[in-house]
Scaffold this motif. Structure first.
Motif, PDB file in Angstrom:
ATOM      1  N   THR A 185     -12.438   3.891   1.978  1.00  0.00           N
ATOM      2  CA  THR A 185     -11.213   4.671   1.827  1.00  0.00           C
ATOM      3  C   THR A 185     -11.534   6.101   1.411  1.00  0.00           C
ATOM      4  N   ASN A 223      -6.310   6.294   1.742  1.00  0.00           N
ATOM      5  CA  ASN A 223      -6.239   6.046   3.181  1.00  0.00           C
ATOM      6  C   ASN A 223      -7.497   5.335   3.664  1.00  0.00           C
ATOM      7  N   GLU A 269      -6.106  -9.330   1.671  1.00  0.00           N
ATOM      8  CA  GLU A 269      -5.446  -8.740   0.512  1.00  0.00           C
ATOM      9  C   GLU A 269      -6.484  -8.144  -0.449  1.00  0.00           C
ATOM     10  N   TRP A 327      -1.756  -2.990  -1.278  1.00  0.00           N
ATOM     11  CA  TRP A 327      -1.455  -2.258  -0.053  1.00  0.00           C
ATOM     12  C   TRP A 327      -0.212  -1.401  -0.262  1.00  0.00           C
ATOM     13  N   VAL A 328      -0.311  -0.124   0.051  1.00  0.00           N
ATOM     14  CA  VAL A 328       0.870   0.736   0.156  1.00  0.00           C
ATOM     15  C   VAL A 328       1.435   0.613   1.566  1.00  0.00           C
ATOM     16  N   THR A 329       0.552   0.766   2.547  1.00  0.00           N
ATOM     17  CA  THR A 329       0.870   0.490   3.948  1.00  0.00           C
ATOM     18  C   THR A 329      -0.231  -0.413   4.468  1.00  0.00           C
ATOM     19  N   LYS A 330       0.103  -1.644   4.803  1.00  0.00           N
ATOM     20  CA  LYS A 330      -0.923  -2.640   5.138  1.00  0.00           C
ATOM     21  C   LYS A 330      -1.810  -2.151   6.276  1.00  0.00           C
ATOM     22  N   LYS A 363      -3.563   0.459   6.343  1.00  0.00           N
ATOM     23  CA  LYS A 363      -3.711   1.908   6.451  1.00  0.00           C
ATOM     24  C   LYS A 363      -3.974   2.608   5.116  1.00  0.00           C
ATOM     25  N   ARG A 364      -3.324   2.144   4.062  1.00  0.00           N
ATOM     26  CA  ARG A 364      -3.481   2.845   2.791  1.00  0.00           C
ATOM     27  C   ARG A 364      -3.423   1.868   1.633  1.00  0.00           C
TER      28      ARG A 364
END
Length: 356
Positions: free
Chosen positions: A10, A16, A68, A179-182, A184-185
């Motif tokens: 990341t 990200n 996860e 996960w904020v956006t699974k 992706k971030r």
């Protein structure tokens, strides 16, 4: 069924996802009130082993179990074994970021909820080229603190968090990845919990669902009198807090512990620190270590600070008691086999050191 592990690289400032790394082995630890560590092996000649992208201090790592996040942190070092064709990545949890951050404008809070103080420190670091640690999981504790540092003292934020946690009425802390956006971030938050408040989540029985590999018995913290020295009061003398344990002194010779807190200016705070030392040294402690049987638990089933009951009957070792998880270490080999080891400390130690 064997869990499936993957590791993603990341951007440490944003979370990200940059790439999914081809791994040869994984080892990671969650540690109580500490950063925790991770070591990940990847092939030396893999396209993802790109020095333009994968860089210490710049890159983050997140370990996923069945998709996860179970661990995330900052890549700090790499070691290449050219003969073996492997690259070893060494990372520490997000608390390691705050070991390099300081309250360079000073800080003053008097009789303030300690959760609010923590939120102030994290928010300040976030606004100055930080790693965007969320404060969502910092909940009010009902305990008020006084913290006063000038800008010239350059108080380290990680140290300040640890000292606040260790006070009477303190807390345990950890950094939770999510996960904020699974895909992706990945985000993370600083989470706190009242020390000694956790209830037993599992019962671990030797040779039933775990193998207790050893138990050590330690009396080095025993203490009948504790002193805590603070800042210079201006006339060449230091502020001092004292606390005693007369009941223990009736059973053993005097044993004194002295702690130095050079930036503490309030006598009440120093007395609290001396009391914490006395309470932590009230009884000898049993420290078990064990390996969980495969396939029965996840690494997140044992969060440092959680309480677990241990049952073992092996000669001198006859335990059925509650313990606080101080470290959960997970190893995943090249075949994907998972091994989880726990280190624990007496619940009595943790609850006594921090009465509410």
């Amino acid at each position: 069924m064997t869990a499936h592990y993957t590791v993603v690289q990341t951007d440490v400032r944003t979370g990200n996802v940059v790439a999914t790394l081809p791994v040869t082995a994984i080892q990671f630890t969650h540690a109580l009130n500490a950063a925790g560590t991770a070591t990940v092996g990847i092939p030396l000649f893999a396209p993802e082993a790109d020095p333009e992208s994968l860089s210490p201090g710049v890159s983050g790592l997140a370990i996923l179990r069945d998709g996860e996040p179970v661990w995330a942190g900052i890549l700090w070092a790499l070691a290449a074994d050219i003969d073996a064709g492997t690259l070893s990545l060494s990372a520490s949890g997000f608390h390691s970021h705050y070991q390099g951050r300081y309250l360079d404008k000073g800080y003053t809070a008097r009789s303030t909820e300690q959760a609010s103080i923590l939120t102030d420190w994290i928010t300040y670091a976030n606004t100055k080229n930080g790693i965007q640690t969320s404060t969502f999981d910092i909940k009010p504790t009902g305990n008020l603190r006084t913290c006063v540092w000038t800008r010239y003292e350059l108080k380290n934020i990680a140290q300040a968090i640890e000292e606040l946690a260790d006070n009477i009425g303190g807390f345990t802390f950890r950094y939770r990845a999510f996960w904020v956006t699974k895909g992706k971030r990945i985000g993370h938050s600083l989470a706190i919990a009242k020390r000694g408040a956790a209830t037993s989540s599992h019962v671990l029985t030797h040779r039933l669902n775990c193998n207790v590999t050893g138990v050590s018995y330690d009396s080095t913290a025993l203490c009948t009198v504790a002193y805590a020295t603070g800042a210079d009061n201006g006339n060449g003398e230091k502020v001092v807090g004292v606390f005693e344990n007369p009941s223990l002194a009736a059973r053993m010779p005097e044993r004194v512990m002295v702690g130095a807190y050079s930036d503490v200016k309030e006598t009440r705070t120093l007395i609290d620190k001396a009391q914490a030392t006395i309470n932590a040294g009230a009884v000898p402690v049993a420290i078990p270590e064990l390996t969980l049987y495969p396939g029965q638990f996840s690494p997140l089933d044992f969060v440092p600070g959680d309480v677990t009951a241990i049952s073992v009957d092996a000669g001198y070792v006859a335990l059925y008691d509650e313990f606080v998880v101080t470290e959960c270490a997970t190893t995943v080999d090249a075949n994907g086999n998972e091994s989880i080891k726990l280190a624990l400390a007496s619940k009595e130690l943790w609850s006594n050191a921090n009465p509410s």
